[in-house]
Write a protein that holds these residues in place. Sequence first.
Motif, PDB file in Angstrom:
ATOM      1  N   TYR A 114       5.612 106.788  12.054  1.00  0.00           N
ATOM      2  CA  TYR A 114       5.684 105.380  12.417  1.00  0.00           C
ATOM      3  C   TYR A 114       4.477 104.993  13.262  1.00  0.00           C
ATOM      4  O   TYR A 114       3.916 105.809  14.001  1.00  0.00           O
TER       5      TYR A 114
ATOM      6  N   SER B 184       6.406 100.013  12.392  1.00  0.00           N
ATOM      7  CA  SER B 184       6.383 100.082  10.938  1.00  0.00           C
ATOM      8  C   SER B 184       6.455 101.527  10.488  1.00  0.00           C
ATOM      9  O   SER B 184       5.806 102.402  11.061  1.00  0.00           O
ATOM     10  N   SER B 185       7.247 101.776   9.444  1.00  0.00           N
ATOM     11  CA  SER B 185       7.246 103.083   8.822  1.00  0.00           C
ATOM     12  C   SER B 185       5.904 103.335   8.150  1.00  0.00           C
ATOM     13  O   SER B 185       5.085 102.430   7.984  1.00  0.00           O
TER      14      SER B 185
ATOM     15  N   SER C 143       5.185 103.852   5.077  1.00  0.00           N
ATOM     16  CA  SER C 143       5.028 103.095   3.843  1.00  0.00           C
ATOM     17  C   SER C 143       4.905 101.595   4.077  1.00  0.00           C
ATOM     18  O   SER C 143       4.473 100.865   3.180  1.00  0.00           O
TER      19      SER C 143
ATOM     20  N   GLY D  42       7.530  99.842   4.455  1.00  0.00           N
ATOM     21  CA  GLY D  42       8.745  99.294   3.898  1.00  0.00           C
ATOM     22  C   GLY D  42       9.837  99.014   4.910  1.00  0.00           C
ATOM     23  O   GLY D  42      10.795  98.305   4.601  1.00  0.00           O
ATOM     24  N   ARG D  43       9.726  99.580   6.085  1.00  0.00           N
ATOM     25  CA  ARG D  43      10.706  99.368   7.141  1.00  0.00           C
ATOM     26  C   ARG D  43       9.980  98.841   8.372  1.00  0.00           C
ATOM     27  O   ARG D  43       9.154  99.549   8.953  1.00  0.00           O
ATOM     28  N   LEU D  44      10.298  97.628   8.717  1.00  0.00           N
ATOM     29  CA  LEU D  44       9.649  96.942   9.826  1.00  0.00           C
ATOM     30  C   LEU D  44      10.680  96.578  10.882  1.00  0.00           C
ATOM     31  O   LEU D  44      11.783  96.145  10.555  1.00  0.00           O
ATOM     32  N   TYR D  45      10.314  96.726  12.128  1.00  0.00           N
ATOM     33  CA  TYR D  45      11.225  96.464  13.232  1.00  0.00           C
ATOM     34  C   TYR D  45      10.519  95.654  14.300  1.00  0.00           C
ATOM     35  O   TYR D  45       9.337  95.866  14.587  1.00  0.00           O
TER      36      TYR D  45
ATOM     37  N   PRO E 172      11.079 108.615  12.744  1.00  0.00           N
ATOM     38  CA  PRO E 172      11.901 107.446  12.398  1.00  0.00           C
ATOM     39  C   PRO E 172      13.022 107.147  13.375  1.00  0.00           C
ATOM     40  O   PRO E 172      13.481 106.008  13.427  1.00  0.00           O
TER      41      PRO E 172
END
Length: 124
Positions: free
Chosen positions: A33, A51-52, A54, A56-59, A102
Amino acid sequence: QVQLGESGGGLVQAGGSLRLSCAASGRTFSSSYMGWFRQAPGKEREFVAASSWSGGRLYYADSVKGRFTISRDNSKNTGFLQMNSLKPEDTAAYYCAAGAGPATFMNPRAYGYWGQGTQVTVSS
């Protein structure tokens, strides 16, 4: 040795926008991350976004949702933080970081690599 270099900070009026960039060397973005944190004088470092690998996963922290967007271009080893509708309370030194897993991306202690920080000042 991994290094992160930030740019894009500055002085902006409330309601304005800034785009921060974080260029990385080494294997920083290979499988981890990346995150953005901020710290105002006398306050602890605060999670902003992550962000991950990729993308694809954002926080996002609740305080910036809908205003900030995190992204990354792994082919160029570069991360970005687009900041819109800036408020005076966004004023802080902003840091990019990389290397967290993660389950720990909101914890600054989980990151092994940090940029030098770039100052964002939002005037009222």
